[in-house]
Design a protein around this motif. Structure first.
Motif, mmCIF file in Angstrom:
data_model
loop_
_atom_site.group_PDB
_atom_site.id
_atom_site.type_symbol
_atom_site.label_atom_id
_atom_site.label_comp_id
_atom_site.label_asym_id
_atom_site.label_seq_id
_atom_site.Cartn_x
_atom_site.Cartn_y
_atom_site.Cartn_z
ATOM 1 N N ALA A 1 -40.152 63.273 -43.360
ATOM 2 C CA ALA A 1 -41.173 63.817 -42.466
ATOM 3 C C ALA A 1 -41.309 62.964 -41.209
ATOM 4 N N PRO A 2 -41.734 63.553 -40.096
ATOM 5 C CA PRO A 2 -42.022 62.763 -38.890
ATOM 6 C C PRO A 2 -43.110 61.737 -39.190
ATOM 7 N N LEU A 3 -43.064 60.608 -38.504
ATOM 8 C CA LEU A 3 -44.056 59.554 -38.712
ATOM 9 C C LEU A 3 -45.478 60.071 -38.509
ATOM 10 N N SER A 4 -45.641 61.056 -37.644
ATOM 11 C CA SER A 4 -46.978 61.552 -37.311
ATOM 12 C C SER A 4 -47.719 62.147 -38.507
ATOM 13 N N ILE A 5 -46.989 62.692 -39.488
ATOM 14 C CA ILE A 5 -47.661 63.287 -40.644
ATOM 15 C C ILE A 5 -47.406 62.535 -41.951
ATOM 16 N N LYS A 6 -46.631 61.445 -41.894
ATOM 17 C CA LYS A 6 -46.360 60.658 -43.096
ATOM 18 C C LYS A 6 -47.634 60.186 -43.804
ATOM 19 N N THR B 1 -55.960 63.079 -33.052
ATOM 20 C CA THR B 1 -54.612 63.437 -32.608
ATOM 21 C C THR B 1 -54.230 62.769 -31.291
ATOM 22 N N GLU B 2 -55.167 62.681 -30.359
ATOM 23 C CA GLU B 2 -54.849 62.111 -29.049
ATOM 24 C C GLU B 2 -54.489 60.632 -29.175
ATOM 25 N N TRP B 3 -55.362 59.852 -29.844
ATOM 26 C CA TRP B 3 -55.069 58.417 -30.007
ATOM 27 C C TRP B 3 -53.793 58.220 -30.820
ATOM 28 N N TRP B 4 -53.628 59.009 -31.878
ATOM 29 C CA TRP B 4 -52.487 58.894 -32.774
ATOM 30 C C TRP B 4 -51.181 59.188 -32.032
ATOM 31 N N SER B 5 -51.192 60.215 -31.215
ATOM 32 C CA SER B 5 -49.987 60.586 -30.462
ATOM 33 C C SER B 5 -49.639 59.527 -29.419
ATOM 34 N N GLU B 6 -50.648 58.991 -28.750
ATOM 35 C CA GLU B 6 -50.401 57.930 -27.768
ATOM 36 C C GLU B 6 -49.828 56.686 -28.447
ATOM 37 N N LEU B 7 -50.361 56.357 -29.627
ATOM 38 C CA LEU B 7 -49.848 55.201 -30.376
ATOM 39 C C LEU B 7 -48.368 55.373 -30.688
ATOM 40 N N LEU B 8 -47.992 56.556 -31.132
ATOM 41 C CA LEU B 8 -46.622 56.811 -31.569
ATOM 42 C C LEU B 8 -45.629 56.930 -30.418
ATOM 43 N N HIS B 9 -46.133 57.124 -29.194
ATOM 44 C CA HIS B 9 -45.211 57.357 -28.079
ATOM 45 C C HIS B 9 -45.261 56.321 -26.961
ATOM 46 N N THR B 10 -46.310 55.488 -26.935
ATOM 47 C CA THR B 10 -46.416 54.533 -25.823
ATOM 48 C C THR B 10 -46.145 53.094 -26.238
ATOM 49 N N TYR B 11 -46.198 52.800 -27.538
ATOM 50 C CA TYR B 11 -45.939 51.433 -28.033
ATOM 51 C C TYR B 11 -46.801 50.399 -27.303
ATOM 52 N N SER B 12 -48.044 50.748 -27.052
ATOM 53 C CA SER B 12 -48.886 49.916 -26.183
ATOM 54 C C SER B 12 -49.683 48.829 -26.904
ATOM 55 N N ASN C 1 -50.205 46.211 -30.788
ATOM 56 C CA ASN C 1 -49.631 45.680 -32.029
ATOM 57 C C ASN C 1 -49.826 46.628 -33.201
ATOM 58 N N ASP C 2 -50.717 47.596 -33.052
ATOM 59 C CA ASP C 2 -51.003 48.510 -34.155
ATOM 60 C C ASP C 2 -49.747 49.249 -34.619
ATOM 61 N N TYR C 3 -48.923 49.673 -33.664
ATOM 62 C CA TYR C 3 -47.783 50.533 -33.997
ATOM 63 C C TYR C 3 -46.816 49.897 -35.006
ATOM 64 N N PRO C 4 -46.279 48.687 -34.750
ATOM 65 C CA PRO C 4 -45.326 48.130 -35.723
ATOM 66 C C PRO C 4 -45.953 47.885 -37.097
ATOM 67 N N PHE C 5 -47.240 47.498 -37.117
ATOM 68 C CA PHE C 5 -47.898 47.267 -38.407
ATOM 69 C C PHE C 5 -48.048 48.571 -39.184
ATOM 70 N N ILE C 6 -48.468 49.628 -38.506
ATOM 71 C CA ILE C 6 -48.658 50.914 -39.173
ATOM 72 C C ILE C 6 -47.324 51.462 -39.659
ATOM 73 N N ARG C 7 -46.318 51.383 -38.804
ATOM 74 C CA ARG C 7 -44.998 51.910 -39.180
ATOM 75 C C ARG C 7 -44.438 51.171 -40.396
ATOM 76 N N GLN C 8 -44.506 49.829 -40.380
ATOM 77 C CA GLN C 8 -43.959 49.064 -41.498
ATOM 78 C C GLN C 8 -44.811 49.250 -42.751
#
Length: 323
Positions: A64-69, A279-290, A292-299
């Motif tokens: 599944a895409p990360l957005s709905i995992k 959805t707005e914050w979540w989508s920005e997180l997944l596409h802007t890499y702005s 530290n939240d992103y790598p922690f959430i993904r891992q």
């Protein structure tokens, strides 16, 4: 560490009503629970259905895409938890109060929102309090708030990210002396700012099912639990799934009994809510890499997909063996 495919194969081995009925009867007889045989027959098919439903969610999450995992992993975990609950609570679900999630989070995030600072709040009733009590004998405090940052620190597989992004070494490796006895390194004394005797009394008050002692100027912690179940029951020791090693948290505040299954439930719940309603914050997180939240959430999501089934497999394995 067991191969992840082997864990799913082990769950599949329980997709047989006769086998499941015998397992549940063994659990209920040992408890002891009235009408153990009748209840084991009644629950054998629900048990299989919960396992199968949970496995389907995890299977979908793989591709599944990360957005709905987060949504798929959370509900996959919920279904596996329900199967585990049937081994200790034959009446589940006895009332609608245990069907709720059992935790809540702020629906609307602030403009300067950071995931690390977000919190979940424990509710009086619901699945979280129910499985914490039934499976781990831990009673939750209604209204208690737990931050994502503190919860993420309880997952040792994230040590590389904490080291990279915050220059923090959060864990102290505790080697095994034998099957259930750990060596507490002397650096623990410096981390906690304690003498040997103070550490002994501190850990004794924290761990009700273990013994800590000094021998030849070394500190040892012996846990009264089957070695196969150590990753599940040995909190406040933290188990690293990929290394097969155990750690103590360097932060003294984290030296509490809080099994990691509960940690994953709370983080996945919050992420699933964010995925659905922010959805707005979540989508920005997944596409802007702005941040530290992103790598922690993904891992974290990658770890959770492996670790939760493993830990719940251990729980069921303990029930099968009668531990």
């Amino acid at each position: 560490m067991l191969d992840h495919r082997f864990i799913w194969q082990s769950f599949n081995a329980l997709h047989a009503a006769n086998t499941t009925q015998r397992l549940l009867y063994k659990c209920y007889k040992k408890a002891p629970i009235q009408d153990a045989e009748k209840k084991s027959y009644e629950n054998s098919y629900p048990f299989i259905y919960y396992l199968e439903h949970g496995q389907n969610y995890y299977k979908l999450a793989e591709n599944a895409p990360l957005s709905i995992k987060p949504v798929l992993l959370f509900y996959g975990m919920v279904q596996l938890l329900k199967a585990c609950l049937l081994t200790v609570d034959p009446q589940y679900p006895e009332s609608t109060s245990v069907l709720a999630h059992g935790v809540s989070t702020r629906k609307r995030k602030k403009q300067s929102y950071e995931f690390f600072h977000d919190e979940v709040k424990v509710q009086k009733n619901g699945l979280f309090s129910h499985f914490s009590n039934q499976m781990f004998h831990i009673r939750q405090i209604e209204g208690e708030k737990l931050s994502m940052g503190q919860l993420l620190k309880r997952i040792p597989e994230l040590h590389n990210l904490f080291s990279l992004h915050f220059q923090k070494d959060l864990y102290i490796k505790t080697p095994l002396k034998d099957k259930s006895t750990f060596i507490i390194p002397n650096e623990t004394l410096d981390a906690y700012h304690m003498t040997s005797q103070r550490l002994l009394s501190f850990i004794e008050s924290t761990i009700p099912f273990g013994t800590i002692y000094i021998e030849s100027e070394e500190i040892f912690l012996s846990l009264d639990t089957n070695s196969n179940l150590l990753p599940l029951t040995s909190s406040p020791l933290l188990f690293h799934l990929y290394e097969g090693e155990f750690y103590l948290p360097r932060e003294r505040e984290l030296l509490t009994i809080f099994p990691e299954v509960m940690v994953h439930y709370l983080i996945l719940y919050n992420l699933s809510m964010i995925s659905r309603y922010e959805t707005e914050w979540w989508s920005e997180l997944l596409h802007t890499y702005s941040s530290n939240d992103y790598p922690f959430i993904r891992q974290f999501l990658a770890i959770s997909a492996d670790k939760v089934p493993y830990l719940l497999y251990l729980f069921l394995k303990g029930k099968i063996k009668g531990d």
